[in-house]
Design an enzyme around this catalytic site. Sequence first.
Site, PDB file in Angstrom:
ATOM      1  N   ASP A  78      34.042 -23.586  37.911  1.00 13.26           N
ATOM      2  CA  ASP A  78      33.893 -24.910  37.302  1.00 13.26           C
ATOM      3  C   ASP A  78      35.000 -25.858  37.721  1.00 13.26           C
ATOM      4  OD1 ASP A  78      31.661 -23.954  36.062  1.00 13.26           O
ATOM      5  OD2 ASP A  78      32.221 -24.634  34.062  1.00 13.26           O
ATOM      6  N   CYS A 119      33.971 -15.597  34.900  1.00  7.79           N
ATOM      7  CA  CYS A 119      34.110 -17.025  34.629  1.00  7.79           C
ATOM      8  C   CYS A 119      32.840 -17.652  34.070  1.00  7.79           C
ATOM      9  CB  CYS A 119      34.587 -17.756  35.882  1.00  7.79           C
ATOM     10  SG  CYS A 119      36.318 -17.374  36.249  1.00  7.79           S
ATOM     11  N   ASP A 120      33.063 -18.605  33.233  1.00  8.04           N
ATOM     12  CA  ASP A 120      32.171 -19.556  32.603  1.00  8.04           C
ATOM     13  C   ASP A 120      30.721 -19.121  32.406  1.00  8.04           C
ATOM     14  OD1 ASP A 120      34.570 -20.764  32.666  1.00  8.04           O
ATOM     15  OD2 ASP A 120      33.863 -22.687  33.334  1.00  8.04           O
ATOM     16  N   LYS A 121      29.799 -19.446  33.317  1.00  4.10           N
ATOM     17  CA  LYS A 121      28.376 -19.206  33.068  1.00  4.10           C
ATOM     18  C   LYS A 121      27.971 -17.781  33.401  1.00  4.10           C
ATOM     19  CE  LYS A 121      29.008 -23.338  32.251  1.00  4.10           C
ATOM     20  NZ  LYS A 121      30.387 -23.270  32.727  1.00  4.10           N
ATOM     21  N   CYS A 191      41.069 -18.958  34.100  1.00  2.00           N
ATOM     22  CA  CYS A 191      42.187 -19.858  33.778  1.00  2.00           C
ATOM     23  C   CYS A 191      42.779 -19.549  32.403  1.00  2.00           C
ATOM     24  CB  CYS A 191      41.736 -21.306  33.882  1.00  2.00           C
ATOM     25  SG  CYS A 191      41.283 -21.763  35.575  1.00  2.00           S
ATOM     26  N   GLU A 442      30.259 -31.024  32.954  1.00  2.00           N
ATOM     27  CA  GLU A 442      31.464 -31.070  32.129  1.00  2.00           C
ATOM     28  C   GLU A 442      32.262 -32.329  32.442  1.00  2.00           C
ATOM     29  OE1 GLU A 442      32.579 -26.415  31.253  1.00  2.00           O
ATOM     30  OE2 GLU A 442      33.670 -27.472  32.816  1.00  2.00           O
ATOM     31  N   SER A 468      34.614 -29.378  29.291  1.00  2.00           N
ATOM     32  CA  SER A 468      35.268 -28.135  29.668  1.00  2.00           C
ATOM     33  C   SER A 468      36.030 -27.597  28.468  1.00  2.00           C
ATOM     34  CB  SER A 468      36.242 -28.404  30.813  1.00  2.00           C
ATOM     35  OG  SER A 468      37.127 -27.321  30.999  1.00  2.00           O
TER      36      SER A 468
END
Length: 556
Positions: A78, A119-121, A191, A442, A468
Amino acid sequence: MRSDTVTKGKQQAPHRSLFNALGLTQEEMDRPLVGIVSSYNEIVPGHMNLDKIVNAVKQGVAMAGGTPIVFPAIAVCDGIAMGHIGMKYSLVTRDLIADSTEAMALAHQFDALVMVPNCDKNVPGLLMAAARINVPTIFVSGGPMLAGHIKGKKTSLSSMFEAVGANAAGKITDEDLCEFENKTCPTCGSCSGMYTANSMNCLTEVLGMGLGGNGTIPAVYSARIRLAKQAGMKVMELLEKNIRPRDIMTEKAILNALTVDMALGCSTNSMLHLPAIAHEIGMDFEIDFANGISEKTPNLCHLAPAGPTYMEDLNEAGGVYAVMAELNKKNLLHTDCMTVTGKTVGENIKDAVNKDPEVIRPIDNPYTQTGGLAVLKGNLAPDGSVVKRSAVVEEMLVHEGPARVFECEEDAIDAIKGGRIAAGDVVVIRYEGPKGGPGMREMLNPTSAIAGMGLGSSVALITDGRFSGASRGASIGHVSPEAAVGGPIALVEEGDIIKIDIPNLKLELDVSDEELAKRREAWKPREPRVTTGYLARYAAMVTSGNRGAILEIPGK
């Protein structure tokens, strides 16, 4: 076993010939086939170490008597995708990941699965797939990045984005910006703040789909490799006991996740992903659940961007289990839920200890008596909107100001960095929702620019897109219905007064019903921004943000 469909009997001789082509021995074909879903790639910092995690999982599976077989899942960074067309392709990958994993797992008849996301998705996509496929499954993530260190202070990616705004405002030098660039992200891993990736990896623990430490053990720690081996061994136990994802991810488990979400102060993106995961188990998840749970769940953690602590600090303080143990002191969790440990939530957390009350506030001394997220409603967001309340400064919890209206993220960033946004303004960015974007981008760039330029305590930002986990301030996203389907956010005009009241869960446009009716009559749908490829198909099938941006067949 499910794999008997492709390994046993004379009719399966052609199948076995293909396994022979893979180099598998008869002994390997006689054992359970365990799919290792590897999200390894060389473009996402949180995924560059997953080859080591996958190898450790394979060792664990083999030690426990299974045959590990790796297949891939995609992942988008992202941060790298932020602020340009790439961000349209972030949220949409969640469904690609779920669909492709479902296809691979069922096409090849695996007996069990180990999901290796980070990560994320990637995390919610694989949780959705696990619920669909419903064979014994365990998760082990790649782990969080260590925090950066600049001028004696810890930093994370949100600090980096805000440094760009500070540089544009003349608050830091070009040399300072370069130092941020080189020191903010010092290791591999997701992160280092409580952003979306770490939020979802922590909630995977709470849901019962990951072992203790899954959300918090740093990526560079050897304990992460040991955890991966343990996960590989544990999935064989789950297979033996036939414990499946839908035995674990129940309605009670979803509510546990939402409760811990409130205590941790997770990313607002969890309010997209938890409804989507709930949808896969047949649970009707209304985002209003959040307010009821928030009312009784204290906020115990202020990890970056809400405060000065990081994932490594949460890990040292006892991790997710320590947070859950604090919550359980007031009986806020369903402790009878089964987990991948083979034990219940209550059994998992009974010996957990809060080792640092500065990182995890004790239940009787929280940051606030209410949780980290809030769902706001009103005539501007009849179906709801989401704000990370724990990352909003006190003076912005109640705010009233004139709307500054932008039809896309880029126009808003130009205005912010061009000095055309003043204290008191309410920046409205519309046509960035799931359909309108398409892809529900985002908005870390505009929120970071606002914070970096010193406007974080005086300017609000409202969008039908999303934020985000690294965003902070009065950033209200997921406004539903979105502008592309004629939601009230499409009717806002420059200078309209917008009233934000987070304690009372209100988001109002100070315009009469009669005037809004006139504007609605004059409103016309916009031509789609994208008319070909995956994004066009996604836009045709995606629902509103308040429903988790899930995909449905049009007309059904």
